[in-house]
Design a protein around this motif. Structure first.
Motif, PDB file in Angstrom:
ATOM      1  N   PRO A 112       0.851  -1.054  -0.014  1.00  0.00           N
ATOM      2  CA  PRO A 112       0.093  -0.066  -0.151  1.00  0.00           C
ATOM      3  C   PRO A 112       1.029   1.223   0.183  1.00  0.00           C
ATOM      4  N   SER A 113       1.628   1.490  -1.113  1.00  0.00           N
ATOM      5  CA  SER A 113       2.424   2.576  -1.275  1.00  0.00           C
ATOM      6  C   SER A 113       2.198   2.965  -2.647  1.00  0.00           C
ATOM      7  N   LYS A 114       2.224   4.402  -2.927  1.00  0.00           N
ATOM      8  CA  LYS A 114       2.145   4.997  -4.285  1.00  0.00           C
ATOM      9  C   LYS A 114       3.297   4.459  -5.090  1.00  0.00           C
ATOM     10  N   ALA A 119       3.767   0.893  -9.752  1.00  0.00           N
ATOM     11  CA  ALA A 119       4.732   0.061 -10.490  1.00  0.00           C
ATOM     12  C   ALA A 119       3.865  -1.371 -11.151  1.00  0.00           C
ATOM     13  N   THR A 120       2.468  -1.455 -10.508  1.00  0.00           N
ATOM     14  CA  THR A 120       1.682  -2.262 -11.270  1.00  0.00           C
ATOM     15  C   THR A 120       1.096  -2.060 -12.375  1.00  0.00           C
ATOM     16  N   THR A 152      -6.503   1.364   3.035  1.00  0.00           N
ATOM     17  CA  THR A 152      -7.843   1.949   2.508  1.00  0.00           C
ATOM     18  C   THR A 152      -7.891   2.614   1.085  1.00  0.00           C
ATOM     19  N   GLU A 153      -7.100   3.478   1.019  1.00  0.00           N
ATOM     20  CA  GLU A 153      -7.004   4.080  -0.147  1.00  0.00           C
ATOM     21  C   GLU A 153      -6.218   3.416  -1.650  1.00  0.00           C
ATOM     22  N   ALA A 154      -5.533   2.504  -0.980  1.00  0.00           N
ATOM     23  CA  ALA A 154      -4.930   1.848  -1.934  1.00  0.00           C
ATOM     24  C   ALA A 154      -5.743   0.634  -2.413  1.00  0.00           C
ATOM     25  N   ALA A 155      -6.523   0.221  -1.494  1.00  0.00           N
ATOM     26  CA  ALA A 155      -7.512  -0.883  -1.892  1.00  0.00           C
ATOM     27  C   ALA A 155      -8.417  -0.060  -2.967  1.00  0.00           C
ATOM     28  N   SER A 156      -9.044   1.060  -2.629  1.00  0.00           N
ATOM     29  CA  SER A 156      -9.800   1.632  -3.466  1.00  0.00           C
ATOM     30  C   SER A 156      -9.257   2.374  -5.033  1.00  0.00           C
ATOM     31  N   GLY A 157      -8.064   2.632  -4.595  1.00  0.00           N
ATOM     32  CA  GLY A 157      -7.323   2.779  -6.190  1.00  0.00           C
ATOM     33  C   GLY A 157      -7.284   1.503  -7.075  1.00  0.00           C
TER      34      GLY A 157
END
Length: 212
Positions: A112-114, A119-120, A152-157
Motif C-alpha cells: 500500500p504505497s504510491k 509499479a503495477t 484503504t486508499e490503496a484498495a480503493s485505487g
C-alpha cells in the motif's frame, strides 16, 4: 488443473512468501499441488529445498526450460496435480508473459504505497495485451497491522482498475518466520492471524478459479 501466477514488475512485494503459503494452504485443502519457481533468483526453490514436509512438489524452471512451460504444465496435469503455483521474477520479461498467459488466475501483488501502486501499471498493461482482463486480480500485501487510511486508499485505487483479492495480507512476522523454517504460514502458526488471512485468501482463489 488450475494454475495461479503471482506477478508484478517490481521486486520486494512478497511474491515468494505468498506463493509458498498459498501452495501449502491449497494442499491442506485437499489439492495435489506443485509450486514452480520461474525466478532466476530461486527463492521459492530454495524454500522447497529446506522443507521437511512432502505435501507439495517444489521445483525450479530454468531459463532454458521456460519455453517448455505449457508442456511442463500438461505433464503435471497428467501426473494428477490439481493446482500449480507459479512464482515469477519482479521484472518485465518473456518468462513472466508466458507464465501469465498459462494462468487461470494472476495475482498482481502490491504494497500500500504510491510507488508500488504505480509499479503495477506495466503489469496490468501486459495482462491486457495478453487478453487476461477477466483472469487477474490485485492483492494488497504487507499492509499495516492496524487499519490505516493508506491501505484503504490503496484498495480503493486498485479496485478502480480491476478485481481486488480478499483479504489483504497484513505485515506479520509469522510470514517471514515460516519461510525461514521451510514452511507455509498455516503450517508454522496455524492459529495465528496470518494463517487465517491465507486460508481466507485460498478460499477466495478456489472460488475464483473453481478449484475443488
Amino acid at each position: 488443473m488450475k494454475t495461479l501466477t503471482l506477478v508484478t514488475q517490481k521486486g520486494g512485494v512478497g511474491k515468494t512468501t505468498i506463493a509458498a503459503s498459498i501452495a501449502v494452504a491449497a494442499a491442506q485443502a485437499g489439492e495435489k499441488v506443485a509450486a514452480l519457481d520461474l525466478d532466476p533468483q530461486g527463492s521459492l526453490a530454495d524454500w522447497g529445498d529446506t522443507r521437511e514436509e512432502d505435501s507439495i512438489a517444489v521445483d525450479r524452471i530454468t531459463p532454458d526450460q521456460v519455453s517448455q512451460l505449457p508442456q511442463i504444465l500438461q505433464g503435471l496435469k497428467g501426473q494428477g496435480f490439481t493446482f500449480v503455483v507459479l512464482d515469477t521474477a519482479g521484472s518485465a520479461n518473456t518468462t513472466n508473459n508466458l507464465a501469465m498467459k498459462e494462468a487461470d488466475l494472476c495475482l498482481v501483488l502490491a504494497r500500500p504505497s504510491k510507488l508500488d501502486l504505480k509499479a503495477t501499471l506495466p503489469t496490468v498493461e501486459a495482462l491486457m495485451r495478453l487478453e487476461m482482463k477477466e483472469r487477474f486480480a490485485f492483492l494488497l500485501n504487507q499492509c499495516p497491522p492496524n487499519k490505516s487510511s493508506r491501505a484503504t486508499e490503496a484498495a480503493s485505487g486498485l479496485a478502480m482498475f480491476g478485481v481486488l483479492a480478499e483479504p489483504a495480507m497484513t505485515q506479520l512476522v509469522d510470514h517471514q518466520d515460516a519461510i525461514a523454517a521451510g514452511k507455509g504460514v498455516t503450517e508454522y502458526a496455524p492459529e495465528g492471524r496470518a494463517s487465517e488471512e491465507v486460508r481466507n485468501l485460498w478460499t477466495w482463489i478456489a472460488r475464483k478459479t473453481k478449484a475443488k
